[in-house]
Design an enzyme around this catalytic site. Structure first.
Site, PDB file in Angstrom:
ATOM      1  N   GLU A 147       6.519   3.249 -13.375  1.00 61.47           N
ATOM      2  CA  GLU A 147       7.892   2.823 -13.718  1.00 61.47           C
ATOM      3  C   GLU A 147       8.075   2.529 -15.206  1.00 61.47           C
ATOM      4  OE1 GLU A 147       8.815  -0.354 -10.972  1.00 61.47           O
ATOM      5  OE2 GLU A 147       8.321   0.873  -9.239  1.00 61.47           O
ATOM      6  N   GLU A 181       5.407   7.170  -2.380  1.00 60.00           N
ATOM      7  CA  GLU A 181       5.779   5.897  -1.731  1.00 60.00           C
ATOM      8  C   GLU A 181       6.957   6.100  -0.784  1.00 60.00           C
ATOM      9  OE1 GLU A 181       6.400   2.706  -4.533  1.00 60.00           O
ATOM     10  OE2 GLU A 181       4.795   3.396  -5.840  1.00 60.00           O
TER      11      GLU A 181
HETATM   12  O1  G3I Z   1       0.053 -12.323  -0.385  1.00 62.85           O
HETATM   13  C1  G3I Z   1       0.986 -13.334  -0.813  1.00 62.85           C
HETATM   14  C2  G3I Z   1       1.037 -14.461   0.177  1.00 62.85           C
HETATM   15  O2  G3I Z   1      -0.215 -15.110   0.195  1.00 62.85           O
HETATM   16  C3  G3I Z   1       2.147 -15.424  -0.240  1.00 62.85           C
HETATM   17  O3  G3I Z   1       2.266 -16.408   0.735  1.00 62.85           O
HETATM   18  C4  G3I Z   1       3.470 -14.697  -0.349  1.00 62.85           C
HETATM   19  C5  G3I Z   1       4.586 -15.618  -0.829  1.00 62.85           C
HETATM   20  O4  G3I Z   1       5.549 -14.944  -1.606  1.00 62.85           O
HETATM   21  O5  G3I Z   1       3.334 -13.641  -1.281  1.00 62.85           O
HETATM   22  C6  G3I Z   1       2.363 -12.679  -0.898  1.00 62.85           C
HETATM   23  O6  G3I Z   1       2.288 -11.682  -1.901  1.00 62.85           O
HETATM   24  C7  G3I Z   1       3.367 -10.748  -1.922  1.00 62.85           C
HETATM   25  C8  G3I Z   1       2.768  -9.368  -1.750  1.00 62.85           C
HETATM   26  O7  G3I Z   1       3.770  -8.402  -1.902  1.00 62.85           O
HETATM   27  C9  G3I Z   1       2.087  -9.174  -0.394  1.00 62.85           C
HETATM   28  O8  G3I Z   1       3.025  -9.272   0.628  1.00 62.85           O
HETATM   29  C10 G3I Z   1       4.059 -10.866  -3.258  1.00 62.85           C
HETATM   30  O9  G3I Z   1       4.723 -12.114  -3.359  1.00 62.85           O
HETATM   31  C11 G3I Z   1       5.063  -9.743  -3.414  1.00 62.85           C
HETATM   32  O10 G3I Z   1       5.599  -9.759  -4.728  1.00 62.85           O
HETATM   33  C12 G3I Z   1       4.373  -8.418  -3.178  1.00 62.85           C
HETATM   34  O11 G3I Z   1       5.356  -7.405  -3.232  1.00 62.85           O
HETATM   35  C13 G3I Z   1       4.873  -6.084  -3.436  1.00 62.85           C
HETATM   36  C14 G3I Z   1       5.582  -5.513  -4.650  1.00 62.85           C
HETATM   37  O12 G3I Z   1       5.222  -4.146  -4.817  1.00 62.85           O
HETATM   38  C15 G3I Z   1       5.188  -6.255  -5.929  1.00 62.85           C
HETATM   39  O13 G3I Z   1       3.844  -6.068  -6.211  1.00 62.85           O
HETATM   40  C16 G3I Z   1       5.174  -5.256  -2.193  1.00 62.85           C
HETATM   41  O14 G3I Z   1       4.374  -5.705  -1.096  1.00 62.85           O
HETATM   42  C17 G3I Z   1       4.856  -3.800  -2.464  1.00 62.85           C
HETATM   43  O15 G3I Z   1       5.301  -3.005  -1.380  1.00 62.85           O
HETATM   44  C18 G3I Z   1       5.609  -3.344  -3.718  1.00 62.85           C
HETATM   45  O16 G3I Z   1       5.252  -1.997  -3.972  1.00 62.85           O
HETATM   46  C19 G3I Z   1       5.965  -1.382  -5.039  1.00 62.85           C
HETATM   47  C20 G3I Z   1       5.019  -0.405  -5.704  1.00 62.85           C
HETATM   48  O17 G3I Z   1       3.856  -1.067  -6.124  1.00 62.85           O
HETATM   49  C21 G3I Z   1       5.700   0.278  -6.890  1.00 62.85           C
HETATM   50  N1  G3I Z   1       6.941   0.920  -6.477  1.00 62.85           N
HETATM   51  C22 G3I Z   1       7.873   0.058  -5.775  1.00 62.85           C
HETATM   52  C23 G3I Z   1       7.196  -0.591  -4.561  1.00 62.85           C
HETATM   53  C24 G3I Z   1       8.173  -1.411  -3.775  1.00 62.85           C
HETATM   54  O18 G3I Z   1       8.628  -2.507  -4.547  1.00 62.85           O
END
Ligand code: G3I
Length: 362
Positions: A165, A272
């Site tokens: 991105e 994705e």
């Molecule tokens: O694991 C912690 C958990 O312990 C905690 O209680 C909870 C509270 O917020 O957060 C959990 O972590 C989250 C994680 O996903 C696992 O579920 C993070 O907050 C959250 O920010 C994270 O979001 C991910 C996001 O990227 C940011 O990294 C999404 O799962 C993931 O699907 C998303 O993937 C992105 C690709 O990398 C890039 N393209 C877009 C795509 C969708 O946004």
């Protein structure tokens, strides 16, 4: 070996299971005693079928993942904040578990991602004595991060989303005006690719981006890629995220997009994919859920059939395994219930699954 899959080390025999003949494309498929045929096998020799997973998925849905997919990517475990939360302190345990699982099932492994503005740890920007880090320090840290991570998975991860991105079509130079751009300058993308190539010369290196079907974004991405190619930067392909909806984009626009990048001699991967029942950031369902799921199945089938015209497309990765785990329901209103994937919340194949399965047959 089929030209699309050279280097994957997977068998190239195309196995078309007889069960696909006459399989109905319906939104709901009841659990039955008949085992679900394998999507990965149906597409074997044509396109790798991938899923984004985390440690919990491989524990609770390992059989489904191994049966249905030929490739995995860590949804979060290989991102910079996960692998190097503090400078020089590397954590590969969660990602290693995914890699071990994939290897034990002879699956290909994509790496996601080495540089992403949303996932750069704060320490990257901190210099000595409370001063901000300068260009040289940031580049040295980036090199160390990439050396460590790509080196750790050398020969195991066949493709990396080196940068994620980085495009902003509203900027005159097409690059996002983020800290990477501000502190290092325009060439941080070049450095990321050169460091990744040095750490594993055999790995295929991708620039991963969303909304690549949109005209202005696509024009900018093409421009950035051409610049990389002119400077001899080792970029092999485009990762098209494809977080799409039942309403957009048109299949013709996806087709045109793939063609535009293939013309530059690049490999295309869909990295994705998921297909929302909603419009972006909208909580309204514009039709009955059954009609939307039927439309989803039809569009998934159309997209995958179109891919037969694209030998440049080597992999299609779904961003999740079942609807229960989709990121599209993360941080959403309580009544928001998106179902963008191929398996429903109970792990049963949806109409979307059968459409993608049937599309494997030319
Ligand atoms: O694991 C912690 C958990 O312990 C905690 O209680 C909870 C509270 O917020 O957060 C959990 O972590 C989250 C994680 O996903 C696992 O579920 C993070 O907050 C959250 O920010 C994270 O979001 C991910 C996001 O990227 C940011 O990294 C999404 O799962 C993931 O699907 C998303 O993937 C992105 C690709 O990398 C890039 N393209 C877009 C795509 C969708 O946004």
């Amino acid at each position: 070996m089929h030209k699309r899959l050279r280097g994957f080390g997977l068998a190239s025999t195309i196995i078309i299971l007889g069960a696909c003949t006459g399989t109905p494309v319906t939104p709901h498929v009841a659990a039955s005693a008949v085992p679900t045929p394998s999507l990965a096998k149906a597409w074997q020799g044509q396109v790798l079928i991938g899923a984004a997973v985390d440690e919990k998925n491989i524990q609770s849905q390992g059989t489904l993942i191994a049966d249905q997919f030929s490739s995995v990517v860590a949804e979060n475990a290989m991102k910079p904040m996960a692998t190097e939360p503090r400078e020089g302190e590397f954590h590969f345990e969660a990602a290693d578990a995914i890699v071990r699982f994939a290897q034990s099932h002879n699956m290909a492994i994509r790496g996601h991602t080495l540089l992403w503005h949303l996932h750069t740890p704060d320490w990257m920007w901190q210099g000595k004595n409370g001063q901000p880090a300068d260009r040289d320090l940031v580049l040295a840290r980036l090199k160390r991060h990439i050396d460590a991570e790509v080196g750790h998975y050398k020969g195991q991860v066949y493709a990396w989303d080196v940068v994620n991105e980085v495009i902003d079509e509203k900027q005159p130079d097409c690059l996002r005006n983020d800290k990477w751009h501000q502190v290092v300058g325009l060439d941080y993308v070049d450095y990321a690719f050169r460091y990744a190539h040095a750490a594993d010369p055999a790995a295929r290196l991708f620039i991963n981006e969303y909304s690549t079907t949109e005209t202005a974004k696509q024009r900018c991405l093409l421009r950035v890629i051409q610049g990389l190619q002119e400077r001899g930067v080792p970029v092999n392909g485009i990762g098209h995220q494809m977080h799409i909806s039942v309403f957009y984009p048109r299949v013709e626009d996806i087709d045109q997009t793939l063609t535009a990048f293939a013309r530059l001699g690049l490999e295309n991967q869909i990295t994705e994919i998921d297909m929302s029942l909603y419009k972006w950031k909208d909580n309204h369902l514009y039709d009955t859920r059954d009609n939307l799921l039927a439309l989803q199945a039809r569009r998934y089938g159309d997209i995958m059939r179109m891919i037969h015209n694209h030998p440049d497309v080597t992999a299609a990765t779904w961003w999740g395994v079942t609807d229960a785990g989709t990121w599209l329901n993360q941080d959403a209103p309580a009544d928001h219930n998106d179902q963008p994937l191929l398996f429903d919340a109970q792990g049963q194949p949806k109409g979307a699954f059968w459409a993608v399965f049937k599309a494997a047959r030319r």
